[in-house]
Enzyme design. Structure first.
Site, mmCIF file in Angstrom:
data_model
loop_
_atom_site.group_PDB
_atom_site.id
_atom_site.type_symbol
_atom_site.label_atom_id
_atom_site.label_comp_id
_atom_site.label_asym_id
_atom_site.label_seq_id
_atom_site.Cartn_x
_atom_site.Cartn_y
_atom_site.Cartn_z
ATOM 1 N N GLY A 11 1.819 46.379 -64.521
ATOM 2 C CA GLY A 11 3.073 46.114 -65.605
ATOM 3 C C GLY A 11 3.813 44.967 -64.779
ATOM 4 N N SER A 13 4.329 41.705 -65.386
ATOM 5 C CA SER A 13 4.792 40.385 -65.705
ATOM 6 C C SER A 13 6.206 40.381 -66.499
ATOM 7 C CB SER A 13 3.781 40.099 -67.358
ATOM 8 O OG SER A 13 3.911 41.178 -67.973
ATOM 9 N N ASP A 56 -5.107 47.531 -69.561
ATOM 10 C CA ASP A 56 -4.721 49.056 -70.150
ATOM 11 C C ASP A 56 -5.020 49.985 -69.172
ATOM 12 O OD1 ASP A 56 -4.115 51.378 -71.242
ATOM 13 O OD2 ASP A 56 -5.075 50.757 -72.986
ATOM 14 N N ASN A 83 3.778 50.535 -61.676
ATOM 15 C CA ASN A 83 5.109 50.664 -62.324
ATOM 16 C C ASN A 83 4.825 50.507 -63.886
ATOM 17 O OD1 ASN A 83 7.572 48.942 -62.914
ATOM 18 N ND2 ASN A 83 6.364 47.391 -63.891
ATOM 19 N N TYR A 148 8.157 60.720 -72.323
ATOM 20 C CA TYR A 148 8.442 59.794 -71.240
ATOM 21 C C TYR A 148 8.708 60.462 -70.072
ATOM 22 C CZ TYR A 148 10.574 55.727 -68.695
ATOM 23 O OH TYR A 148 10.697 54.905 -67.837
ATOM 24 N N ALA A 150 8.210 63.914 -69.327
ATOM 25 C CA ALA A 150 7.093 64.475 -68.771
ATOM 26 C C ALA A 150 6.180 63.571 -67.883
ATOM 27 C CB ALA A 150 6.318 65.129 -69.907
ATOM 28 N N LYS A 152 7.009 60.857 -66.266
ATOM 29 C CA LYS A 152 7.702 60.432 -64.775
ATOM 30 C C LYS A 152 7.883 61.768 -64.190
ATOM 31 C CE LYS A 152 7.872 56.214 -65.938
ATOM 32 N NZ LYS A 152 7.186 55.164 -65.302
#
Length: 161
Positions: A11, A13, A56, A83, A148, A150, A152
């Protein structure tokens, strides 16, 4: 200084990932980063090599191909920064199972697959660093972000393990 080191940022970019890439490049690391939809390859102006690949990270075969390309280009990975992350916010009563699964797959499973991909090469090198990015919501929760939070919290537990 990180001159001569190879850093991979998932991730990378935009957002936090782009800032991480810029800092690693400033410190002299050559970079590889994955992106979902934004192919902007920052950091070339820093004078380091940059490999940007759409990937992905929630799909094992895609992660395998991504790291094969990185190894072919650079021959090693010294730093992995997990990330990549997505949100599919919704209240629990409205959250679709697909929304839950997408976030877990990208945020948590993606970090697992990337760690697994670099663990053996790093052990063989007898060096390497893995940095997993989580969020404060992993510890306190956040309305509409059960998936989200859960994912993290899972990253925190996986990192500690």
């Amino acid at each position: 200084m990180l001159t001569g080191k190879i850093a991979v940022v998932t991730g990378g970019s935009r957002g936090i990932g782009s800032a991480v890439c810029r800092k690693l490049a400033e410190l002299g690391a050559d970079l590889a980063f994955s992106y979902a939809g934004n192919a902007a390859a920052a950091c070339r102006e820093k004078g380091v090599r940059v490999l940007a690949l759409q990937a992905d990270v929630g799909k094992r075969e895609v992660v395998d191909a991504f790291f094969q390309a990185v190894m072919q280009e650079y021959g090693r990975v010294d730093i992995l920064v997990n990330n990549a992350g997505i949100t599919r916010d919704n209240l629990m009563i409205r959250m679709k199972e697909e929304e839950f699964d997408q976030v877990i797959e990208t945020n948590l499973k993606g970090a697992f697959l990337c760690m697994k991909a670099v663990a053996r090469p790093m052990m063989k090198q007898r060096s390497g660093r893995i940095i997993n990015l989580a969020s404060v919501v992993a510890l306190r929760g956040n309305p509409g972000q059960a998936n989200y939070c859960a994912s993290k919290a899972g990253i925190i537990g996986m990192t500690k393990s």
